[in-house]
Motif scaffolding. Structure first.
Motif, PDB file in Angstrom:
ATOM      1  N   ASP A 120      -4.041  -3.529  46.212  1.00 33.44           N
ATOM      2  CA  ASP A 120      -4.148  -3.621  47.676  1.00 33.44           C
ATOM      3  C   ASP A 120      -5.603  -3.044  48.258  1.00 33.44           C
ATOM      4  N   PHE A 121      -5.866  -1.851  47.797  1.00 25.99           N
ATOM      5  CA  PHE A 121      -7.255  -1.120  48.300  1.00 25.99           C
ATOM      6  C   PHE A 121      -8.294  -1.818  47.624  1.00 25.99           C
ATOM      7  N   LEU A 122      -8.483  -2.675  47.103  1.00 20.77           N
ATOM      8  CA  LEU A 122      -9.479  -3.444  46.552  1.00 20.77           C
ATOM      9  C   LEU A 122      -9.515  -4.775  47.185  1.00 20.77           C
ATOM     10  N   LEU A 123      -9.008  -5.148  48.135  1.00 26.44           N
ATOM     11  CA  LEU A 123      -8.840  -6.259  49.000  1.00 26.44           C
ATOM     12  C   LEU A 123      -9.279  -5.877  50.246  1.00 26.44           C
ATOM     13  N   ASP A 124     -10.184  -6.593  50.882  1.00 26.52           N
ATOM     14  CA  ASP A 124     -10.767  -6.319  52.153  1.00 26.52           C
ATOM     15  C   ASP A 124     -10.024  -7.059  53.248  1.00 26.52           C
ATOM     16  N   ARG A 125      -9.569  -6.119  54.235  1.00 29.89           N
ATOM     17  CA  ARG A 125      -8.396  -6.269  55.059  1.00 29.89           C
ATOM     18  C   ARG A 125      -9.174  -7.451  56.203  1.00 29.89           C
ATOM     19  N   ASP A 126     -10.602  -7.329  56.398  1.00 28.31           N
ATOM     20  CA  ASP A 126     -11.028  -8.278  57.346  1.00 28.31           C
ATOM     21  C   ASP A 126     -11.051  -9.664  57.094  1.00 28.31           C
ATOM     22  N   LYS A 130      -7.285 -12.786  57.712  1.00 29.83           N
ATOM     23  CA  LYS A 130      -7.408 -13.991  58.392  1.00 29.83           C
ATOM     24  C   LYS A 130      -6.864 -15.151  57.463  1.00 29.83           C
ATOM     25  N   LEU A 131      -6.655 -15.041  56.203  1.00 28.96           N
ATOM     26  CA  LEU A 131      -6.188 -16.126  55.379  1.00 28.96           C
ATOM     27  C   LEU A 131      -4.526 -15.824  55.165  1.00 28.96           C
ATOM     28  N   VAL A 136      -3.229  -5.945  52.051  1.00 30.28           N
ATOM     29  CA  VAL A 136      -4.696  -5.842  51.943  1.00 30.28           C
ATOM     30  C   VAL A 136      -5.221  -4.618  52.510  1.00 30.28           C
ATOM     31  N   ASN A 137      -5.326  -3.626  51.856  1.00 31.05           N
ATOM     32  CA  ASN A 137      -5.540  -2.106  52.638  1.00 31.05           C
ATOM     33  C   ASN A 137      -6.974  -1.874  52.635  1.00 31.05           C
TER      34      ASN A 137
END
Length: 192
Positions: A120-126, A130-131, A136-137
């Motif tokens: 989760d910390f390796l997924l860009d929230r921005d 949107k998808l 996604v943290n």
């Protein structure tokens, strides 16, 4: 478990959710006032304090000896309190995260044990929110807004990413994202 064809994979939260360690060893706290911040504690260890890894590796060694495991899950999800100490403040959050994962993975690899972490910390929230993707943290203000995903390319490729999500979808785009980045991925959707 092994007698029935199951492989035990112990889990040890590291970097975050280490309140018990911080109570016993306050010198390794990233935030010296972490215990005063209820309910949103910042119970992360400092990844640049030498005592942190001495303690972590002692516990990991005990787990390896007790379980004879081939893989060890090291957590690294929902980290509260990154980059707060004077040393860590000057280091990009992605580097703090990647350096910590790589130290742990190198220690485990020397013992022929694979490292697993949450994704989760390796997924860009921005980008991912949107998808319609949840869990996604990187950049999540609740966890300090740190752009941890920028460290993904610096993490050893022998680390296994366990990509968790709360929702039930037919396709999880993030699984492919991690695989395309060179990692083995295990999907962990919430089925509750």
């Amino acid at each position: 478990a092994r007698r029935y064809g199951l492989e035990p994979i112990p889990a040890l939260t590291s970097y975050n959710r280490v309140a018990a360690w911080l109570l016993a060893h306050p010198e390794i706290a990233e935030d010296p006032d972490w215990h005063k911040k209820q309910p949103n504690r910042t119970d992360a260890y400092c990844p640049n304090h030498p005592t942190t890894y001495r303690l972590l590796f002692e516990v990991m060694q005990e787990i390896l000896e007790a379980t004879k495991c081939k893989r060890l899950h090291m957590g690294h999800d929902e980290i509260m309190g990154m980059g707060l100490c004077p040393v860590c403040k000057g280091i990009p959050p992605g580097d703090l995260f990647a350096n910590d994962v790589n130290k742990i993975a190198a220690w485990l690899a020397d013992r022929k044990v694979e490292t697993m972490i949450w994704g989760d910390f390796l997924l860009d929230r921005d980008y991912w929110s949107k998808l319609g993707v949840d869990a996604v943290n990187s950049g999540n203000p609740f966890f300090g807004g740190h752009k941890v995903h920028l460290g993904l390319e610096k993490i050893r490729k022998d680390v296994i990413i366990t990509d968790w999500h709360y929702n039930s979808e037919k396709v999880y785009l993030t699984f492919k994202h991690f695989a395309d980045s060179g990692f083995r991925v295990i999907g962990c959707p919430w089925l509750g």
